[in-house]
Motif scaffolding. Structure first.
Motif, PDB file in Angstrom:
ATOM      1  N   THR A 109      46.168  44.393  -3.051  1.00 42.27           N
ATOM      2  CA  THR A 109      45.097  44.936  -3.881  1.00 42.27           C
ATOM      3  C   THR A 109      44.313  45.972  -3.077  1.00 42.27           C
ATOM      4  N   SER A 110      43.529  46.793  -3.784  1.00 39.06           N
ATOM      5  CA  SER A 110      42.737  47.795  -3.060  1.00 39.06           C
ATOM      6  C   SER A 110      41.355  47.264  -2.716  1.00 39.06           C
ATOM      7  N   ARG A 111      40.972  46.151  -3.327  1.00 42.69           N
ATOM      8  CA  ARG A 111      39.652  45.568  -3.045  1.00 42.69           C
ATOM      9  C   ARG A 111      39.784  44.071  -2.851  1.00 42.69           C
ATOM     10  N   ASP A 232      45.431  43.254   1.483  1.00 44.29           N
ATOM     11  CA  ASP A 232      45.039  44.632   1.163  1.00 44.29           C
ATOM     12  C   ASP A 232      46.248  45.556   1.363  1.00 44.29           C
ATOM     13  N   TYR A 233      46.168  46.759   0.765  1.00 46.70           N
ATOM     14  CA  TYR A 233      47.264  47.729   0.930  1.00 46.70           C
ATOM     15  C   TYR A 233      47.611  47.930   2.411  1.00 46.70           C
ATOM     16  N   ASN A 265      45.242  53.593  -7.267  1.00 45.56           N
ATOM     17  CA  ASN A 265      44.479  53.841  -6.030  1.00 45.56           C
ATOM     18  C   ASN A 265      45.377  54.092  -4.818  1.00 45.56           C
ATOM     19  N   LEU A 266      46.675  53.799  -4.948  1.00 47.57           N
ATOM     20  CA  LEU A 266      47.530  53.816  -3.755  1.00 47.57           C
ATOM     21  C   LEU A 266      47.635  55.201  -3.090  1.00 47.57           C
ATOM     22  N   ARG A 269      44.400  55.994  -1.167  1.00 48.71           N
ATOM     23  CA  ARG A 269      44.161  55.051  -0.066  1.00 48.71           C
ATOM     24  C   ARG A 269      45.114  55.314   1.105  1.00 48.71           C
TER      25      ARG A 269
END
Ligand code: SF4
Length: 663
Positions: A109-111, A232-233, A265-266, A269
């Motif tokens: 996930t991004s968060r 996280d990523y 978001n990838l 990020r």
């Protein structure tokens, strides 16, 4: 005997789970009435790992597509709208395949806040199936660290300090994990407890802290038997972090199913993750730090700082420079090569880190290494910035092409699933992430169409050429007419803080509701308190939140139910293209003939859709979206604008009719 955490974690998990699933169950019942699912053999096969008793419309198709992707060792991009229940849908076939073929699922996930729904779903699956679902819920090491002496350092310095504390037996939390090179009794007891049912990272931290054990390394131990890692990523896309995680937890890419949540978001990020920078302050700090160790190096770094100060007077605000710009300048200035300077900086930083725990030489060494090694997928930029009115130089190596990493990781995994409610155009994400052969799928929204209305107000715009006080007053008048005449909580998202500031005074003058105005300096606690207060107005006639697209509240916060019934998006958040954006546009034009679309327009409109999507978070929600800019009616933007959008000069009568029909 184990000490209990102050959270009494088992009860807390139980409570969270029950509450979340009570809501999810209601929603599921509401939707399944509209379509019955045919439970074919492939669906029945994964039911034991499906968190619920029944499926929602479109969940069945997503499950089948994920199962096929894993079977074929492929990559799937899934545009799956909010409310579809994509977490449960993707986990069922993934867990089935992982248990049959001894694979590990990485749910990225991004968060950190997005971990909760995943672990809650896993708790539900474990309960329903009666099977153990070993989980490793992982966040950053610094965020998990309970050693108050070191968790205030920057990430880079912290990692180094933690390593040194462990190698010198100076962190009691780490030492407590072991007993003469074997796991201590406390560690074994905790591991047994955590393996009984999926545990949230907060509970692991709390219980480990109470027992004097390092939560981060406890989680790494949990990883060894984990069927699923929630992280996280950067845990997979940073080569160093991935290698160390895989080594400790005995994992490999080829045996992993990777699920990327909020995949829109990838690209950004990964670009951030791979970029590096320094400035004149950093260079002078390294010069000072090296003084006592190496006078010659210190003098060279000072010269470099002065060179940068001279250079920024010769350029416009910012300029693209080549790798050789720095190399040839340094060559004429220094008696050693940049490679040799990096070696000297590393030697000094080792000594400094040992004593101080952080080092300016280490940071500069990282930057110089990036400058030397990165290729054409990166752009080098020098810019003039200001601090207290004084100019200083900022130099960066910025990633243009996230595919340098994503292609390598995602195509080497057993299978990869990338999903989001705003992953349009799917082709763009596949191209940008270097996975052009992936399967692209779009799933219909489960929301009853009658629950949402979208309007475009065409006589407004925030185009630079049209910005004026008259335009701002007109925008404010439209916003005021809507918010003053509807008894609901409304969020107005602006394209920038500058436009918010320009329109704000007109709104403040005549707004009849309580105003909540986003401040970019809010701390995490202030944001939470702000949003909790705003929520209380949802059933009391409504309040108005003024925020910014891409700011604190346009993504990541969940506003289900009455909390937010109307979202107004003012303008299109397209900034003036800077050097970096122009390079992005150039790159995507050369490679896909889609420069403006991939490099400029699509990322901005994805942020708009995220902001607009705040109003409807569950399938029983209802709400209105109003887009205030003539450009939303243009055909070039059509693929991003919701299908139900109606262009109307004054939407108030239709908005009131809509809310009255629901009353
Ligand atoms: S070993 Fe654990 S507790 Fe100790 S410094 Fe490192 S992360 Fe913090």
């Amino acid at each position: 005997m184990l000490k209990k955490s102050s959270h009494a974690f088992a009860n807390k998990t139980q409570l969270l789970t029950t509450k979340t699933y009570a809501r999810m169950k209601d929603e599921r019942l509401a939707v399944t009435q509209s379509k019955s699912i045919l439970y074919t053999a492939p669906l029945r096969r994964v039911m034991e790992f499906f968190a619920h008793e029944t499926m929602r419309p479109s969940q069945d198709q997503l499950i089948l597509d994920v199962a096929a992707t894993i079977k074929n060792k492929g990559v799937l991009f899934a545009q799956a709208p909010t409310g579809l229940g994509k977490t449960a849908a993707v986990l069922a076939p993934a867990l089935k395949a992982a248990s049959e073929h001894d694979l590990t699922i990485f749910f990225l996930t991004s968060r950190h806040t997005q971990h909760k729904i995943v672990v809650d779903t896993l708790v539900q699956i474990a309960k329903k199936s009666g099977k153990k679902v070993p989980v490793m819920d992982l966040i950053g090491r610094r965020a998990m660290c309970v050693n108050s002496d070191v968790n205030v350092l920057s990430s880079r310095d912290f990692g180094e300090k933690c390593r040194r504390l462990r190698s010198t037996d100076s962190c009691s939390y780490y030492s407590e994990i072991w007993d003469d090179k074997k796991l201590s009794e406390t560690t074994r007891a905790l591991l047994t407890g955590f393996r009984q049912e999926p545990s949230h990272v907060e509970d692991v931290i709390s219980l480990c802290s109470s027992n004097g054990v390092c939560p981060y390394f406890m989680t790494q131990l949990l990883g060894k038997k984990a069927r699923i890692v929630v992280a996280d990523y950067y845990h997979l896309f940073n080569d160093t972090i991935r290698d160390s995680l895989f080594e400790f937890a005995h994992k490999s890419l080829s045996n992993s199913i990777i699920i990327i949540d909020e995949a829109h978001n990838l690209p950004s990020r990964i670009r951030e993750l791979l970029s590096d920078s320094t400035n004149t302050f950093g260079v002078y700090a390294a010069a000072k730090e090296s003084e006592t160790f190496d006078k010659e190096l210190s003098e060279m770094l000072r010269e470099f700082g002065e060179f940068l100060e001279r250079e920024i007077l010769l350029i416009p605000q910012e300029a693209r420079v080549e790798r050789e710009w720095l190399l040839s300048s340094l060559e004429s200035m220094w008696s050693m090569t940049l490679g040799d300077v990096i070696i000297h900086l590393d030697r000094i930083s080792e000594k400094v880190l040992e004593k101080e725990g952080k080092s300016a030489c280490a940071n500069l060494s990282h930057f110089f290494s990036a400058w030397l090694s990165q290729g054409s997928e990166f752009v080098r930029i020098v810019s003039r910035e200001y601090s207290s009115g004084k100019a200083y130089a900022h130099v960066s190596v910025r990633c243009l092409d996230p595919a340098v990493t994503t292609k390598n990781v995602l195509s080497r995994a057993h299978a990869s699933i990338l999903m989001s409610g705003t992953l349009k155009p799917l082709r763009m994400y596949a191209d940008v992430l270097g996975l052009s052969n992936a399967t692209l799928k779009e799933y219909p929204s489960p929301f009853p169409k009658k629950n949402k209305r979208t309007f475009i107000i065409p006589d407004t715009t925030t185009k630079y050429s049209s910005r004026s006080d008259t335009q701002y007053a007109r925008i404010a008048a439209h916003c005021l007419r809507l918010v003053n005449n509807t008894p609901v909580n409304t969020a107005v998202f602006f394209p920038s803080y500058a436009v918010l500031k320009s329109v704000r005074s007109y709104i403040e003058e005549s707004c009849e509701k309580t105003l909540f105005i986003e401040d970019r300096s809010f701390s995490k606690e202030e944001k939470t308190a702000f949003i909790e207060r705003f929520k209380t107005y949802g059933n009391k006639g409504g309040a108005v939140l003024l925020g910014v697209v891409g700011g604190s509240f346009s993504e990541g916060y969940d506003f289900a139910g009455d909390v937010l019934r109307m979202v107004l998006v003012v303008g299109v958040p397209l900034g003036k293209p800077d050097v970096y954006t122009n390079e992005l546009i150039k790159q995507y034009e050369t490679r896909f003939s889609q420069g403006w679309n991939y490099g400029y327009i699509a990322p901005a409109l994805t942020r708009v859709l995220q902001a607009a999507g705040r109003t409807i978070r569950s399938s029983t929600d209802s709400g209105v979206i109003v887009l205030l800019d003539e450009r939303y009616a243009w055909s070039a933007y059509a693929q991003f604008v919701p299908d139900d959008a109606v262009t109307v000069k004054d939407p108030l009568p239709l908005v009131q009719k809509f809310f009255n029909s629901l009353a």
